[in-house]
Design a protein around this motif. Structure first.
Motif, PDB file in Angstrom:
ATOM      1  N   HIS A 186       0.838  -1.205   0.000  1.00 27.02           N
ATOM      2  CA  HIS A 186       0.000   0.000   0.000  1.00 27.02           C
ATOM      3  C   HIS A 186       0.868   1.248   0.000  1.00 27.02           C
ATOM      4  CE1 HIS A 186      -2.947   2.972   1.343  1.00 27.02           C
ATOM      5  NE2 HIS A 186      -3.807   2.191   0.717  1.00 27.02           N
ATOM      6  N   SER A 187       1.931   1.244   0.780  1.00 26.33           N
ATOM      7  CA  SER A 187       2.844   2.397   0.817  1.00 26.33           C
ATOM      8  C   SER A 187       3.528   2.600  -0.534  1.00 26.33           C
ATOM      9  CB  SER A 187       3.885   2.199   1.918  1.00 26.33           C
ATOM     10  OG  SER A 187       4.790   3.279   1.954  1.00 26.33           O
ATOM     11  N   ASP A 188       3.970   1.498  -1.153  1.00 30.54           N
ATOM     12  CA  ASP A 188       4.604   1.605  -2.475  1.00 30.54           C
ATOM     13  C   ASP A 188       3.633   2.184  -3.495  1.00 30.54           C
ATOM     14  OD1 ASP A 188       6.949   0.584  -1.473  1.00 30.54           O
ATOM     15  OD2 ASP A 188       6.730  -1.398  -2.394  1.00 30.54           O
ATOM     16  N   MET A 189       2.358   1.777  -3.422  1.00 28.41           N
ATOM     17  CA  MET A 189       1.359   2.297  -4.350  1.00 28.41           C
ATOM     18  C   MET A 189       1.134   3.789  -4.098  1.00 28.41           C
ATOM     19  SD  MET A 189      -2.612   1.150  -4.843  1.00 28.41           S
ATOM     20  CE  MET A 189      -3.006   1.564  -3.159  1.00 28.41           C
ATOM     21  N   GLU A 190       0.961   4.173  -2.832  1.00 31.82           N
ATOM     22  CA  GLU A 190       0.696   5.576  -2.499  1.00 31.82           C
ATOM     23  C   GLU A 190       1.848   6.503  -2.874  1.00 31.82           C
ATOM     24  OE1 GLU A 190      -0.308   6.230   1.578  1.00 31.82           O
ATOM     25  OE2 GLU A 190      -2.444   6.169   1.129  1.00 31.82           O
ATOM     26  N   HIS A 191       3.074   5.993  -2.785  1.00 35.85           N
ATOM     27  CA  HIS A 191       4.254   6.834  -3.027  1.00 35.85           C
ATOM     28  C   HIS A 191       4.892   6.589  -4.386  1.00 35.85           C
ATOM     29  CE1 HIS A 191       3.792   6.914   1.392  1.00 35.85           C
ATOM     30  NE2 HIS A 191       4.087   8.189   1.206  1.00 35.85           N
ATOM     31  N   ASN A 192       4.160   5.912  -5.279  1.00 36.54           N
ATOM     32  CA  ASN A 192       4.614   5.688  -6.661  1.00 36.54           C
ATOM     33  C   ASN A 192       5.983   5.020  -6.741  1.00 36.54           C
ATOM     34  OD1 ASN A 192       2.289   6.911  -7.788  1.00 36.54           O
ATOM     35  ND2 ASN A 192       3.177   8.908  -7.339  1.00 36.54           N
ATOM     36  N   ARG A 193       6.215   4.050  -5.860  1.00 31.30           N
ATOM     37  CA  ARG A 193       7.487   3.332  -5.881  1.00 31.30           C
ATOM     38  C   ARG A 193       7.420   2.051  -6.702  1.00 31.30           C
ATOM     39  NH1 ARG A 193       7.861   5.007  -0.018  1.00 31.30           N
ATOM     40  NH2 ARG A 193       6.615   3.139   0.379  1.00 31.30           N
TER      41      ARG A 193
END
Length: 143
Positions: free
Chosen positions: A124-131
């Motif tokens: 979820h963090s990777d998705m939110e931060h475009n990683r």
């Protein structure tokens, strides 16, 4: 991206209109705004006079333009439209053509990023931060 047919690849930092205009000095004919209201002014600035921007995305979770004043907000001659339809609005023939191209390899979707269930917060963090680029998949074992 170039392997998938893109002529130019720009990293969107929220301010890419100058980079776009270095490639297309007069501005692009059309643009699709998927992020939302924070990047909409820059997308409009990258679009030529009599070009069109279609506002259709809200990935930023910012839903409104505070104190929107159209004459001050929109560049002269740039058209702004919106789309908020459903997948059922896509003609079946268009969808089938896309699926056929995927099936026979003319369109490659790229590798997905796969996470285990215990990595759901990271996903979820990777998705939110475009990683991550492309689809994110959460694998659930032992179900």
């Amino acid at each position: 991206m170039t392997e998938h047919g893109a002529d130019h690849v720009l990293v969107d930092t929220g301010r890419i209109s100058d980079d776009v205009r270095s490639i297309v000095p007069g501005g692009v004919d059309a643009a699709v705004e998927l992020v939302g209201t924070p990047t909409l002014p820059d997308t409009l600035a990258a679009t030529r006079v009599h070009g069109t921007v279609c506002f259709t995305g809200m990935l930023s979770n910012d839903w409104t333009v505070p104190d929107f004043y159209p004459i001050g907000y929109l560049p002269n001659g740039v058209r702004l439209t919106g789309y908020g339809g459903e997948s059922t609005d896509l003609p079946a023939a268009v969808l089938q053509d896309c699926l056929d191209k995927i099936a026979d390899g003319r369109i490659a979707l790229g590798p997905p990023q796969v996470y285990r269930l215990e990595e759901i917060r990271e996903a979820h963090s990777d998705m939110e931060h475009n990683r991550s680029v492309g689809k994110l998949v959460v694998r659930i074992d032992n179900l």
